[in-house]
Design a protein around this motif. Structure first.
Motif, PDB file in Angstrom:
ATOM      1  N   SER A 178       0.817  -1.213   0.000  1.00  0.00           N
ATOM      2  CA  SER A 178       0.000   0.000   0.000  1.00  0.00           C
ATOM      3  C   SER A 178       0.849   1.260   0.000  1.00  0.00           C
ATOM      4  O   SER A 178       0.472   2.275  -0.605  1.00  0.00           O
ATOM      5  N   ARG A 182       0.934   4.353  -2.777  1.00  0.00           N
ATOM      6  CA  ARG A 182       0.759   5.768  -2.444  1.00  0.00           C
ATOM      7  C   ARG A 182       1.863   6.610  -3.064  1.00  0.00           C
ATOM      8  O   ARG A 182       1.601   7.671  -3.659  1.00  0.00           O
ATOM      9  N   GLU A 207      -4.766  -4.344   3.655  1.00  0.00           N
ATOM     10  CA  GLU A 207      -4.181  -3.020   3.425  1.00  0.00           C
ATOM     11  C   GLU A 207      -4.198  -2.589   1.965  1.00  0.00           C
ATOM     12  O   GLU A 207      -4.466  -1.422   1.660  1.00  0.00           O
ATOM     13  N   GLN A 211      -6.328   0.622   0.045  1.00  0.00           N
ATOM     14  CA  GLN A 211      -5.539   1.684  -0.584  1.00  0.00           C
ATOM     15  C   GLN A 211      -5.956   1.879  -2.038  1.00  0.00           C
ATOM     16  O   GLN A 211      -6.046   3.022  -2.521  1.00  0.00           O
TER      17      GLN A 211
END
Length: 350
Positions: A178, A182, A207, A211
């Motif tokens: 994740s 990002r 996770e 995301q």
């Protein structure tokens, strides 16, 4: 939770952060080059063409498919083989499909490969893929596996330049966690994440999937049928040849395999009173998840392509979805995804 009955009425699914849209189930081509025993190239090209005529419009390949490790008596076709197959199949049909391919495994003079995310290699790999595919553009270009030596920002920055040049329409990543998602999305919008996800492999749920939802990224699950296990065609005591990748996977070995077969038996029982196959139900379970998901099951025969694509019409209630998830509760599935070396190279699990 969105039911498959509702999802099946959606003719196309948009790939996040892009203007690309596809049918809800695509076609993964890896097995047409290696990993699951030998395949006939001409038959593979014919299957791809027939799949396009049937309406499949999301085709997934990689420059690496064909270059994996050879086994004694079973040489591999070579780097770029799968892209070459797809290039043959797409002649006169390019405008009808969304084409996805991947880069990062760079061949070495010794006949092995290393992961290379350097900006210069990004551009060189793209040019080579365009030549093999016989096209001027790639719709969805994935960073296949992370190069730990290069910040993901640098790699995605080079990929973004390909978008600016018109050689690539949208960007994707494969098997990242994740945080990497990002960081990548902060450089350029990411449209798709390709990771293993199925009834019996759900490690990304905690996770990575949340995301994806936050960043508007579509999940493209590979091995959505558990490398064939969830299609229900195996029987206890099945043996996999040395040229079959499954012979190295913990889920398919010894007591793990026998235990996991009991879970598949429960899936078969669920399907017994329905007019759908275990594979169709397993795909329908994915389509019923509360995420934008486009699975890409592999297939070598057109009959299997048709069977898989018809999973969009399988009705599953919320109770059905929960029941199936319970059968394949992660605590009940025995064996990891890969051996130690491959897990170390798979960032979403490391």
């Amino acid at each position: 939770m969105q039911s498959v009955e509702k999802r099946s009425r959606v003719a196309r699914v948009r790939l996040g952060n892009s203007d690309l849209s596809v049918r809800p189930i695509g076609l993964g081509l890896m097995g047409m080059s290696q990993f699951y025993g030998s395949a006939d190239p001409d038959a593979s090209v014919a299957t791809i063409r027939d799949a396009i005529e049937w309406g499949v419009d999301f085709l997934d390949t990689s420059d690496y498919y064909g270059a994996g490790s050879a086994t004694p008596g079973h040489p591999v076709p070579g780097f770029g083989h799968n892209e070459g197959l797809l290039g043959r199949a797409l002649k006169g049909r390019r405008e009808r499909v969304v084409l996805a391919t991947k880069f990062s495994a760079r061949p070495t003079p010794e006949g092995t490969s290393v992961f290379d995310g350097s900006p210069g290699y990004v551009k060189a790999a793209c040019e080579a893929s365009l030549r093999r595919l016989g096209t001027d553009w790639i719709d969805l270009y994935y960073y296949h596996r992370l190069d730990p030596r290069v910040p993901v920002e640098d790699t995605v920055g080079a990929m973004a330049e390909l978008v600016a040049e018109g050689k690539v329409r949208a960007l994707g990543l494969s098997e990242v966690d994740s945080e990497v998602l990002r960081r990548a999305a902060a450089v350029h919008p990411i449209s798709a994440l390709q990771s293993e996800y199925s009834l019996w492999e759900r490690g990304i749920e905690a996770e990575v999937l949340p995301q994806c939802r936050r960043l508007g990224i579509t999940l493209v699950p590979y091995s959505p049928l558990g490398r064939g296990m969830l299609a229900g065609g195996f029987r206890r005591g099945a043996a996999f040849g040395i040229d079959d990748f499954r012979s190295t996977l913990p889920k398919f070995q010894g007591e793990n395999f026998e235990h996991n077969m009991r879970l598949v038996d429960a899936l078969r029982e669920f399907c017994a009173s329905r007019q759908h196959t275990p594979g169709q139900v397993a795909l329908a379970w994915l389509l019923a998840q509360p995420h934008d998901i486009v699975p890409i099951p592999g297939a070598r025969r057109m009959a299997r392509v048709r069977e898989n694509s018809e999973a969009t019409s399988v009705p599953l209630s919320a109770d059905d979805v929960a029941y199936l998830a319970g059968i394949f509760d992660p605590a009940q599935v025995k064996g990891g995804r890969y051996g130690a070396l491959n897990v170390a190279r798979t960032d979403s699990e490391s």
